[in-house]
Structures are given as structure tokens and as C-alpha cells.
Design an enzyme around this catalytic site. Sequence first.
Site, PDB file in Angstrom:
ATOM      1  N   MET A 290       0.838  -1.198   0.000  1.00 13.85           N
ATOM      2  CA  MET A 290       0.000   0.000   0.000  1.00 13.85           C
ATOM      3  C   MET A 290       0.872   1.247   0.000  1.00 13.85           C
ATOM      4  O   MET A 290       2.079   1.143   0.107  1.00 13.85           O
ATOM      5  CB  MET A 290      -0.868  -0.004   1.256  1.00 13.85           C
ATOM      6  N   CYS A 291       0.319   2.368  -0.146  1.00 14.92           N
ATOM      7  CA  CYS A 291       0.964   3.679  -0.114  1.00 14.92           C
ATOM      8  C   CYS A 291      -0.144   4.651  -0.511  1.00 14.92           C
ATOM      9  O   CYS A 291      -1.129   4.246  -1.117  1.00 14.92           O
ATOM     10  CB  CYS A 291       2.071   3.837  -1.152  1.00 14.92           C
ATOM     11  N   GLY A 292       0.016   5.887  -0.144  1.00 12.22           N
ATOM     12  CA  GLY A 292      -0.959   6.894  -0.552  1.00 12.22           C
ATOM     13  C   GLY A 292      -0.296   7.929  -1.422  1.00 12.22           C
ATOM     14  O   GLY A 292       0.864   8.286  -1.204  1.00 12.22           O
TER      15      GLY A 292
END
Lengths: 236, 301
Positions: B1-3
Site C-alpha cells: 500500500m501507499c498513498g
Amino acid sequence: MTAVAPGPANITVMDLARDDLSQVNQDLQKADPRGGPFRVLNPRGAHALACGLTSGIDVEIEGHTGYYCAGMNQAARVTVSGNAGVGVAENMMSGEVWVKGDASQSAGATAHGGLLVVEGNTAARCGISLKGADIVVKGDVGHMSMFLAQAGRLVVLGDAGDSLGDSIYEARIYVRGKVASLGADCIEKEMREEHRTELRDLLERAGCDGVGLDGFRRYGSARQLYHFKAENLDSY
Amino acid sequence: MCGIVGLFLKNQSIEDRLGAMFTPMLIEMTDRGPDSAGIAIYHDAAPERFAKITAFHPDPDFDWEPVCDAIRTEFNATVEDRRNDSHMVILSDADPRAAARLIEDSDPRTQIMSVGSTIEIYKEMGLPGEVARQFKLERMTGSHAVGHTRMATESAVTTAGSHPFSTGLDLCLVHNGSLSNHNSLRERLHDHEGMVFATENDTEVAAAYIASRLDKGRTLHDALEDCLSDLDGFYTFVAGTKDGFAVLRDPIACKPAILAETEDYVAFGSEYRALVSLPGIEKAKVWEPEPAVVYSWGGRA
């Protein structure tokens, strides 16, 4: 109940700008189906909104929702007046989920029953691993839609992306527009009277007034991939 | 994940609000990436013949004055500096690449974050909200900004390993995903084009690849199209140049992405909830970028 400020005609208004998401979900899950409808304001892309409902209540969500909206739905009628994020109505068992805007990826994933209607487009993998629900998309669907779908129906009024129906089992697909490509073991099939009847019924349930059956083509499994063949024994 | 978040202003009259609009977007993506955060912000254009170098040193009491003096002496240059916590923006008319090398060699713990006429990159470990406060992001003005909240998967949680990555003048890249052919591509860019890499990170390779395409005269839009044939793996990219902003998702499109556009701005978020604080978002055109399609605004794109 967090819900306050009843609106006209015994509508219960919930406002996620103020109310806690978990509390709103719990209140909806416990709601009495003999009561009035619920209106949810300011969803602001919240995840897992209106999930796990088990009674025949009406829920109108005013705005865009995040991941897994109306997941695991049973009996409830959930309307999203906006766009829905990843996995709307995933694993729905019954009831109805109606998206007025677009839906993101994996709309209706693994849904067993009920009806999902998307007025706009869906992104990739619409109806992935579908297990019996019906999906009507009035726009286009993205690539790999109905991947591994086992049962249920998908109707697309627009176009379908690449690899439609890849590794499909006994689900049925109706597309009016162009299909970019068919996935492995998915083929076009003859449109018989029983299919025309089924399609007419689905269009009617999805409020597609004035949409005729002309131009629709049917797609389904060639049944070459999932049957064991004795001559392939050496491969195992 | 990451934003990932990005904001490109089309209306110059709201440039004084860029930081205020952008900060809540970054903070909303905290649970997609709580390990570290980084921001590339495009503002305060350097005067002609001048360039800005943003440098980082982990010691908040590090004395930058000898470094600035060395640039003055070595290049007979005019130097101005502006400190922002652990980062220092050095404005000078020295050759920017040579000055950057000098800064990096001045102390083994010094790192160059960005070089260019308008770009400044700030990154730190910790929650995005803390990082934003540390650099007073909310008060920053500018034309566009790109941000990243990191949940590390394939390399260590360090300031250097945080996004955005910058390998060319005024270029920045943020990435959600993982590349599978970054080792061979790194080797190719190193051996054939002499590019130097600071980390083992896959995104740095993608940034270097895009920089190399831009150097060959490709537009940002075209350089991202080139990625489709040369990069293998999962990616949602947001890239910025001095006056351009672009978005690309890989053909499988596993990693999420939402775009919104009004008359005033273009905004990108990994999820819609990152965009809800923007003015006029209710009436914005909101859509999910198509796989393998480059979207670009501004610049020569």
C-alpha cells in the site's frame, strides 16, 4: 441511535460529517424494516459504509463512497447518489444496490444474489467471481470483467474492456456495445428466446425504459477449461 | 500500500492557498502510509540563471554556512539560503549539478532532495501529519504539489527511501506499486547513460528513466507513454515538472487512483476521501483514470 433530525415523511437523517461511521453502520444493521427510510449525508469516501445490512430497509447515500459500500448486503435497498469506490456490493446475498454515478474496480465481486445497478461506468473486474447475483451497468465495464464468474448475469449497455469473461463458469453476459476482447474460454453464444426473456426482465428491473434487445450479444463459457478431460491425465 | 496525492492549480489567483488545500489531502492518506511522507512543491521560481537546491541533513543543528561558503568560493557564485527544519533550500547561480555534488560531498549524511528552478522536496520519516507540521506545509504557496505517504514493502524506511524521487531538474515522481524489472533498467541507465543512483529503490529507477526520456526531448506526456513499453510491474505514477503534472496507471491497474477536475484545479488521490476537503469537490468532474492512459496538464505536454 446517532440518527437525529428526522426529515420529512419519517426519513432518518445520518450525517457522517458529525456521526461516527461505526455507529451509523451499527444503527443501520439494527434498523427496523417497518420504519422509514434512511438518508446518509456526507459519506466523504468513507470505507465499508452500509455494510452487513440484514433487513429490507431503504438507505439513500448522498455523495461518493469509499471501498466496499453495501458489502454483504441482505434484503436492503441501498442507493448511492454519487460514485462508489472499490468493491461496491461485494458478496451481496440479496436486496438491491443502485449506484447513480460510476463504480470503481471489482463492483459486485463474489455476490451471491440480489441486483446491482450502475448508471455510469465500472472500472476493471466488474463481477469478478460472481456467484449468482445480477449486475446491470448502463455505461461501460473495464477489463477482466466477470473473471472466474460462476453464476449470475451481467448486462452491459455500453462497451466491455479486454478479456471479458476470462475463465468463466456458468454465468451469462449480455453486451450491447463493443467487446475489446474475450478472455480464455469465453465465447459468443446464440441468443435464444429464453435469453431474450431473461434480458428483458433484467433491463426492466434496472429501469432501462425504452432499451430494446436489438444489438445485444450473449457471451458465456466454452466449457473447455473447467472440465477434466481423460486425455489430459498425463498432465496431473 | 501507499498513498499518493497531487494538486495542480489552473487558477493562479489561488496559489497562496496551495499548502492549505494540499495538507489535509496528505494527512487523509495516513492509514495508507504511516511510515514516512514526502512532498514536492513547485513555487518561488528562481531568478534567471539561478537554481534552487533542496538538501537534507538529519542533524537539526547542522551548520550549513560552511557549505554555502564553499559554493561561493568554488564557483564564484551568489548564494542565498532558506532553512526549513531539517531541509535547506540553497539558491545560487552556480552550475546546479556541480553545486549539488559539492553539497553532497560536504558531509556523508547530507542528501540532495531536488534541484531545479521551482521544485522543492521535503521528506521525513513519521506520520504525514507530523511531517506536514514540521515543514509548515499548510502555509506554503505555489502552483502545484505532489505528495506521498509510504508503507514500505521492498526497501528500508529511511528519509532517502521516501518519495517523491527527483532525478532531473524540476522533475519529481511518486509511485504506488512495485516494479519487477528495475534492476535491469537501473543497470542499463547506469551503464549506457551514466546515471547515478542513491538508493536500491525501484521508484528511483522509474524517475531516472523518465528524466532520461525528458533529456532526449520527450515531453512529460510522451515520457510516461514510454514507461508503458519499458517498465514492468505495478504502478500508479504521479509526476511533476516545472509547469506540468501527469498521471499514469499500469495496464492491469491494480493500484487505486481518482482524479478530480474543476475550473480551478486538477486533483489526484489514491482514494476519493483524500479529495473531500477541496473547495467545490461536490461539483467537480470526478473519475477513475483508465489503465495505460496518460493524463497530463500544463507544461509542454
